[in-house]
Structures are given as structure tokens and as C-alpha cells.
Design a protein around this motif. Sequence first.
Motif, PDB file in Angstrom:
ATOM      1  N   GLN A 186      33.596  42.700  46.341  1.00  0.00           N
ATOM      2  CA  GLN A 186      34.893  43.269  46.683  1.00  0.00           C
ATOM      3  C   GLN A 186      36.010  42.591  45.895  1.00  0.00           C
ATOM      4  O   GLN A 186      36.887  43.256  45.334  1.00  0.00           O
ATOM      5  CB  GLN A 186      35.140  43.132  48.190  1.00  0.00           C
ATOM      6  CG  GLN A 186      36.392  43.815  48.662  1.00  0.00           C
ATOM      7  CD  GLN A 186      36.544  43.716  50.173  1.00  0.00           C
ATOM      8  OE1 GLN A 186      36.375  42.652  50.750  1.00  0.00           O
ATOM      9  NE2 GLN A 186      36.878  44.819  50.785  1.00  0.00           N
ATOM     10  N   MET A 187      35.963  41.267  45.809  1.00  0.00           N
ATOM     11  CA  MET A 187      37.007  40.546  45.091  1.00  0.00           C
ATOM     12  C   MET A 187      36.908  40.779  43.588  1.00  0.00           C
ATOM     13  O   MET A 187      37.922  40.894  42.913  1.00  0.00           O
ATOM     14  CB  MET A 187      36.949  39.053  45.416  1.00  0.00           C
ATOM     15  CG  MET A 187      38.148  38.292  44.898  1.00  0.00           C
ATOM     16  SD  MET A 187      39.762  38.931  45.442  1.00  0.00           S
ATOM     17  CE  MET A 187      39.742  38.468  47.171  1.00  0.00           C
ATOM     18  N   ILE A 217      28.888  36.070  32.913  1.00  0.00           N
ATOM     19  CA  ILE A 217      28.187  35.639  34.127  1.00  0.00           C
ATOM     20  C   ILE A 217      28.052  36.821  35.084  1.00  0.00           C
ATOM     21  O   ILE A 217      28.961  37.650  35.175  1.00  0.00           O
ATOM     22  CB  ILE A 217      28.931  34.447  34.788  1.00  0.00           C
ATOM     23  CG1 ILE A 217      28.163  33.889  35.984  1.00  0.00           C
ATOM     24  CG2 ILE A 217      30.355  34.812  35.152  1.00  0.00           C
ATOM     25  CD1 ILE A 217      28.752  32.592  36.544  1.00  0.00           C
ATOM     26  N   THR A 218      26.938  36.891  35.775  1.00  0.00           N
ATOM     27  CA  THR A 218      26.711  37.994  36.714  1.00  0.00           C
ATOM     28  C   THR A 218      27.349  37.693  38.071  1.00  0.00           C
ATOM     29  O   THR A 218      27.577  36.540  38.414  1.00  0.00           O
ATOM     30  CB  THR A 218      25.210  38.256  36.935  1.00  0.00           C
ATOM     31  OG1 THR A 218      24.632  37.104  37.562  1.00  0.00           O
ATOM     32  CG2 THR A 218      24.498  38.580  35.635  1.00  0.00           C
ATOM     33  N   SER A 219      27.579  38.747  38.823  1.00  0.00           N
ATOM     34  CA  SER A 219      28.135  38.570  40.163  1.00  0.00           C
ATOM     35  C   SER A 219      27.166  37.769  41.033  1.00  0.00           C
ATOM     36  O   SER A 219      27.584  36.964  41.859  1.00  0.00           O
ATOM     37  CB  SER A 219      28.453  39.916  40.813  1.00  0.00           C
ATOM     38  OG  SER A 219      27.301  40.720  40.885  1.00  0.00           O
ATOM     39  N   GLY A 220      25.867  37.966  40.835  1.00  0.00           N
ATOM     40  CA  GLY A 220      24.866  37.208  41.589  1.00  0.00           C
ATOM     41  C   GLY A 220      24.997  35.720  41.352  1.00  0.00           C
ATOM     42  O   GLY A 220      24.929  34.919  42.288  1.00  0.00           O
ATOM     43  N   SER A 221      25.193  35.331  40.109  1.00  0.00           N
ATOM     44  CA  SER A 221      25.382  33.916  39.788  1.00  0.00           C
ATOM     45  C   SER A 221      26.660  33.378  40.412  1.00  0.00           C
ATOM     46  O   SER A 221      26.701  32.237  40.863  1.00  0.00           O
ATOM     47  CB  SER A 221      25.430  33.718  38.271  1.00  0.00           C
ATOM     48  OG  SER A 221      24.211  34.073  37.683  1.00  0.00           O
ATOM     49  N   ILE A 222      27.685  34.205  40.447  1.00  0.00           N
ATOM     50  CA  ILE A 222      28.977  33.777  41.006  1.00  0.00           C
ATOM     51  C   ILE A 222      28.853  33.535  42.503  1.00  0.00           C
ATOM     52  O   ILE A 222      29.212  32.472  43.000  1.00  0.00           O
ATOM     53  CB  ILE A 222      30.079  34.814  40.713  1.00  0.00           C
ATOM     54  CG1 ILE A 222      30.335  34.916  39.206  1.00  0.00           C
ATOM     55  CG2 ILE A 222      31.370  34.448  41.449  1.00  0.00           C
ATOM     56  CD1 ILE A 222      31.193  36.098  38.795  1.00  0.00           C
ATOM     57  N   ALA A 260      39.541  34.660  45.102  1.00  0.00           N
ATOM     58  CA  ALA A 260      39.786  35.121  43.736  1.00  0.00           C
ATOM     59  C   ALA A 260      39.948  33.931  42.796  1.00  0.00           C
ATOM     60  O   ALA A 260      39.416  33.932  41.677  1.00  0.00           O
ATOM     61  CB  ALA A 260      41.029  36.009  43.684  1.00  0.00           C
ATOM     62  N   GLN A 261      40.657  32.927  43.247  1.00  0.00           N
ATOM     63  CA  GLN A 261      40.852  31.733  42.419  1.00  0.00           C
ATOM     64  C   GLN A 261      39.523  31.031  42.139  1.00  0.00           C
ATOM     65  O   GLN A 261      39.261  30.590  41.014  1.00  0.00           O
ATOM     66  CB  GLN A 261      41.842  30.789  43.086  1.00  0.00           C
ATOM     67  CG  GLN A 261      43.247  31.352  43.109  1.00  0.00           C
ATOM     68  CD  GLN A 261      44.223  30.497  43.880  1.00  0.00           C
ATOM     69  OE1 GLN A 261      43.920  29.401  44.326  1.00  0.00           O
ATOM     70  NE2 GLN A 261      45.438  31.007  44.035  1.00  0.00           N
ATOM     71  N   LYS A 262      38.665  30.957  43.143  1.00  0.00           N
ATOM     72  CA  LYS A 262      37.345  30.336  42.953  1.00  0.00           C
ATOM     73  C   LYS A 262      36.486  31.154  41.990  1.00  0.00           C
ATOM     74  O   LYS A 262      35.782  30.596  41.145  1.00  0.00           O
ATOM     75  CB  LYS A 262      36.632  30.185  44.300  1.00  0.00           C
ATOM     76  CG  LYS A 262      37.238  29.121  45.187  1.00  0.00           C
ATOM     77  CD  LYS A 262      36.535  29.087  46.531  1.00  0.00           C
ATOM     78  CE  LYS A 262      37.203  28.096  47.470  1.00  0.00           C
ATOM     79  NZ  LYS A 262      36.594  28.106  48.807  1.00  0.00           N
ATOM     80  N   ILE A 263      36.548  32.472  42.123  1.00  0.00           N
ATOM     81  CA  ILE A 263      35.771  33.340  41.237  1.00  0.00           C
ATOM     82  C   ILE A 263      36.259  33.204  39.801  1.00  0.00           C
ATOM     83  O   ILE A 263      35.460  33.058  38.875  1.00  0.00           O
ATOM     84  CB  ILE A 263      35.820  34.808  41.717  1.00  0.00           C
ATOM     85  CG1 ILE A 263      35.005  34.963  43.014  1.00  0.00           C
ATOM     86  CG2 ILE A 263      35.313  35.759  40.637  1.00  0.00           C
ATOM     87  CD1 ILE A 263      35.126  36.322  43.679  1.00  0.00           C
TER      88      ILE A 263
END
Length: 94
Positions: free
Chosen positions: A53-54, A35-40, A21-24
Amino acid sequence: MNTKQFKKANDFFKVVGHPVAQKILSQIEKAKEPITSGSIYKALKIEQSQCSQMLGKLRGTGLVNHRKDGKKVFYTINRERMEIAETAASSLTF
């Protein structure tokens, strides 16, 4: 504070304290724009399912905003909620 409030606070800090979560949150913060989840998950080199999930848990805390555009979901930091969380966390002393 009643037991229900302690449970909510515990659940909140469990999510926020998780390393993924901290990294996200850091990745969303660095993006400077939605930003998209794919990019993340590609940037963090984590599994798509783990990222999704996170992100769902982070949405539940209110720390991230999301906006759908077709099949893509864009994420930003909820600044107001983040400031409240940081103030609450910094007020805790042990």
C-alpha cells in the motif's frame, strides 16, 4: 498557488512524512540496486499489505520507480524527483 496545488502538495508531504514511507525509502536507498517489495517488507518486518500500500502511494508521488519482471516488481529511487522534493522541503521555513 491555487487550492488544487496546495492539495497536491499536502498529499505529497503526507505520504513522504509517514514513518513507514520513510523506512521504505531508506531501505530502497540502502539497496544500491533494484529491490523487490518482498525484500523490503521482510527487512523492515512489516506486513506485506502495508508495504504494498505504501509503495503504491510512493509511486504516486513519483519518488520511486518500479519495473515489473514476471510476478516481481523492482523498486529504485527516482533521484531527480527526490532532489526536487528535498529542495522544496528545505525551502520551507516556519
